[in-house]
Design a protein around this motif. Structure first.
Motif, PDB file in Angstrom:
ATOM      1  N   GLU A  47      40.082  34.754  38.230  1.00 12.14           N
ATOM      2  CA  GLU A  47      41.068  34.123  39.427  1.00 12.14           C
ATOM      3  C   GLU A  47      42.001  35.281  39.993  1.00 12.14           C
ATOM      4  O   GLU A  47      42.652  34.838  40.807  1.00 12.14           O
ATOM      5  CB  GLU A  47      41.922  33.030  38.593  1.00 12.14           C
ATOM      6  CG  GLU A  47      40.933  31.815  38.180  1.00 12.14           C
ATOM      7  CD  GLU A  47      41.899  30.691  37.357  1.00 12.14           C
ATOM      8  OE1 GLU A  47      42.813  31.140  36.941  1.00 12.14           O
ATOM      9  OE2 GLU A  47      41.481  29.699  37.011  1.00 12.14           O
ATOM     10  N   GLY A  48      41.859  36.493  39.515  1.00 11.51           N
ATOM     11  CA  GLY A  48      42.846  37.362  39.936  1.00 11.51           C
ATOM     12  C   GLY A  48      42.613  38.126  41.114  1.00 11.51           C
ATOM     13  O   GLY A  48      43.143  39.304  41.461  1.00 11.51           O
ATOM     14  N   ASN A  49      41.544  37.873  41.788  1.00  9.82           N
ATOM     15  CA  ASN A  49      41.049  38.691  43.129  1.00  9.82           C
ATOM     16  C   ASN A  49      41.661  37.837  44.311  1.00  9.82           C
ATOM     17  O   ASN A  49      40.944  36.982  44.710  1.00  9.82           O
ATOM     18  CB  ASN A  49      39.545  38.743  42.850  1.00  9.82           C
ATOM     19  CG  ASN A  49      38.894  39.284  41.747  1.00  9.82           C
ATOM     20  OD1 ASN A  49      39.657  40.535  41.412  1.00  9.82           O
ATOM     21  ND2 ASN A  49      37.872  38.753  41.055  1.00  9.82           N
ATOM     22  N   PHE A  50      42.906  38.190  44.424  1.00  8.36           N
ATOM     23  CA  PHE A  50      43.566  37.455  45.625  1.00  8.36           C
ATOM     24  C   PHE A  50      43.493  38.548  46.704  1.00  8.36           C
ATOM     25  O   PHE A  50      43.783  39.774  46.889  1.00  8.36           O
ATOM     26  CB  PHE A  50      44.909  37.648  45.233  1.00  8.36           C
ATOM     27  CG  PHE A  50      45.354  36.470  44.009  1.00  8.36           C
ATOM     28  CD1 PHE A  50      45.324  35.087  44.168  1.00  8.36           C
ATOM     29  CD2 PHE A  50      45.647  37.163  42.830  1.00  8.36           C
ATOM     30  CE1 PHE A  50      45.511  34.295  43.177  1.00  8.36           C
ATOM     31  CE2 PHE A  50      46.150  36.248  41.749  1.00  8.36           C
ATOM     32  CZ  PHE A  50      45.935  34.928  41.818  1.00  8.36           C
ATOM     33  N   ASP A  51      42.972  37.923  47.872  1.00  5.43           N
ATOM     34  CA  ASP A  51      42.849  38.445  49.262  1.00  5.43           C
ATOM     35  C   ASP A  51      44.413  38.962  49.627  1.00  5.43           C
ATOM     36  O   ASP A  51      44.569  39.748  50.391  1.00  5.43           O
ATOM     37  CB  ASP A  51      42.325  37.784  50.011  1.00  5.43           C
ATOM     38  CG  ASP A  51      40.612  37.598  49.778  1.00  5.43           C
ATOM     39  OD1 ASP A  51      40.196  38.717  49.163  1.00  5.43           O
ATOM     40  OD2 ASP A  51      39.825  36.729  50.066  1.00  5.43           O
ATOM     41  N   LYS A  52      45.188  37.636  49.668  1.00  4.82           N
ATOM     42  CA  LYS A  52      46.570  37.859  50.028  1.00  4.82           C
ATOM     43  C   LYS A  52      47.228  36.779  49.111  1.00  4.82           C
ATOM     44  O   LYS A  52      47.097  35.954  48.700  1.00  4.82           O
ATOM     45  CB  LYS A  52      46.513  37.018  51.583  1.00  4.82           C
ATOM     46  CG  LYS A  52      47.709  37.009  52.313  1.00  4.82           C
ATOM     47  CD  LYS A  52      47.581  36.843  53.514  1.00  4.82           C
ATOM     48  CE  LYS A  52      49.246  36.731  54.447  1.00  4.82           C
ATOM     49  NZ  LYS A  52      49.291  38.270  54.626  1.00  4.82           N
TER      50      LYS A  52
END
Length: 535
Positions: free
Chosen positions: A131-136
């Motif tokens: 879940e930690g792959n944030f684009d923004k």
């Protein structure tokens, strides 16, 4: 299906439901060390991911963005998993002592529980990593947290007449029948200050969900007014056609179930609100509009309810003066300071400018001298309070420390009314016109301009620009005085919206017309004294 196949299927399900869970429990005990070690390794990977996200969070905050709730929640869950993993690691050390104790038997229960906890935390950790792959991580924060007014409560409370007018406007805003109102008075009387205080009050009382304010000025650029309002409402108007632009703003003001207050500051003549995209005549009951203007007639023609603002009574004028000049009633200077305050005739702008100019004078002699000069400059031939404003500001101009400060202030008056004045533009004009002595390069000019800008700010002849960095603003009344000064003697400035006039003695011309037809542009042979031409 054969009976044998059915039997095998039943046995398989029994094994799956009963045997597998039992084997899994034994695996927790047998592989507890490897489970804890795997968890420890995965925690290190999670910590690296956390560092990356935290860096994105810092960048977003530096950009004045609000952090998304999903990101905040993820970081919190990461901390919870890390704390639990740390507890498991500490318990592992205790289990090692118990399991390797020669005298005592291994603590099988502790080893089993550790293996089970580590395996379950590993599943939660893997989910967090996914879940930690944030684009923004952030979004642009809504505007409106910063107050409009700079005045302090102690200053406001001493101005009873202003508090009374403020209360009347606030009551009108609460009336459903009142949709358009105007605060009217002469230049420098404090209309803008009052409407900013009202804006802060309605935000504090949550009377409106959104407050947006735009400066109109004497030569209004309606597209610029629309853009000012739209930007504060987080609306992008990309259309070019006037009607479509107006419809876009109209839709934003009426299309939400929100109470909105629109403030149009410094109206000089009647404004077609509908062409701007602002609903009129009660079309939208959740929308209210406040105007400020020097012309009550123009506001009446627009159908506004008028609230007049006059000069301050003697007691309030003294309160404002002593607050700005930082003088107490029992000060040795209070006697002469009261007389100086009286010379400002209750006009807030004049009071603030004069009080600020005298703030650094600490001897009765200097104040007596200033009082004599103020009285002498009045000449006993005033046609009205408007003349007094010009004389008070002109007095402050004449008492600037250096000719260089005067030149710089006059240079600012060549910029359009209410516009941002880039300091770097002043630097280059100063250098090009050779206004300062002993300036060899742009760096020297920049240092000198910075010092003079600070001096002019300290006397309130220049204002900070809250919208543009490294820029200043000139109050419209101060600008009028500067242009009046600059039209005389050796300066002879021309700032025109319609043409260049007939005189050939101008030293500076600033054409601020929106018309692209410049057939009348001057040439040096027609204006032999011309040194600066601004378009």
């Amino acid at each position: 299906m054969a009976i044998q196949d059915i039997a095998l299927s039943i046995v398989g399900k029994i094994v799956e439901k009963c045997v597998d869970p039992i084997l899994r429990q034994f695996q927790y005990l047998i592989f507890y060390k490897s489970n804890v070690q795997t968890l420890s390794d995965d925690i290190k990977i999670l910590e690296l991911k956390e560092v990356e996200v935290q860096q994105l969070v810092r960048q977003a905050k530096d950009n004045a963005e609000e952090i998304k709730p999903t990101v905040v929640d993820w970081l919190k869950r990461v901390e919870d998993v890390k704390k639990d993993a740390h507890t498991i690691s500490e318990a592992m050390e205790t289990a090692k002592v118990n399991c390797l104790n020669i005298v005592r038997l291994p603590n099988l229960k502790s080893c089993y529980l550790l293996g089970r906890r580590a395996a379950k935390r590993k599943s939660a950790l893997e989910k967090l990593l996914g879940e930690g792959n944030f684009d923004k991580v952030g979004s642009i924060a809504p505007l409106g947290k910063m107050g409009f007014s700079e005045s302090t409560p102690s200053l406001e409370e001493g101005l009873v007449s202003r508090m009374s007018t403020k209360k009347e406007v606030m009551e009108a805003l609460k009336q459903e029948k009142t949709s358009l109102m105007a605060i009217c008075g002469m230049g420098g009387v404090g209309k803008t200050t009052l409407v900013k205080q009202i804006a802060d009050q309605v935000k504090f009382e949550k009377l409106f969900d959104e407050v947006t304010m735009a400066t109109v000025s004497q030569s209004p650029d309606m597209r610029n007014v629309q853009d000012q309002l739209a930007e504060q409402l987080r609306l992008k108007i990309t259309e070019q056609t006037d009607r479509v632009r107006a419809e876009r703003l109209y839709t934003r003001l009426t299309g939400h179930d929100k109470r909105i207050l629109v403030i149009l500051d410094d109206i000089w003549k009647e404004v077609d609100l509908k062409s701007l995209g602002i609903p009129v005549k009660g079309e939208c009951k959740s929308l209210k509009v406040i105007l400020t203007s020097r012309s009550s007639d123009a506001c009446r023609d627009m159908g506004a309810e008028i609230f007049e603002v006059n000069v301050l009574p003697k007691e309030e004028a003294w309160h404002l003066f002593k607050e700005v000049a930082e003088i107490s009633d029992d000060s040795a200077l209070s006697g002469v300071a009261k007389q100086v305050a009286e010379e400002c005739k209750g006009l807030p702008l004049a009071i603030v400018v004069v009080a600020k100019a005298l703030k650094s004078n600490h001897t009765p002699e200097s104040w007596d001298r200033a009082l004599r000069q103020l009285r002498k400059d009045r000449m006993g031939n005033l046609r009205g309070v408007q003349d007094l404003v010009f004389l008070r500001i002109e007095w402050s101009y004449n008492h600037l420390g250096t000719a260089e400060a005067k030149h710089l202030l006059l240079l600012c008056s060549l910029f359009p009314e209410d516009s941002s004045i880039p300091i770097e533009c002043l630097v280059r004009n100063v250098k090009g016109l050779q206004l300062f002595q002993d300036i060899e390069n742009l760096r020297d000019a920049r240092d000198k301009v910075d010092l003079l800008v600070d001096e002019l700010k300290n006397t309130y002849l220049l204002l900070n620009d809250a919208e543009e960095e490294d820029s200043v603003k000139l109050h419209d009344v101060v600008r009028d005085v500067c242009l009046s000064i600059a039209s005389k003697n050796e300066h002879e400035f021309l700032v025109s919206n319609s043409g260049v006039g007939e005189k050939n003695s101008y030293t500076a011309i600033s054409l601020i017309s929106q018309d692209s037809n410049h057939d009348l542009l001057p040439f040096c042979k027609e204006y032999p004294r011309l040194r600066l031409l601004r378009l």
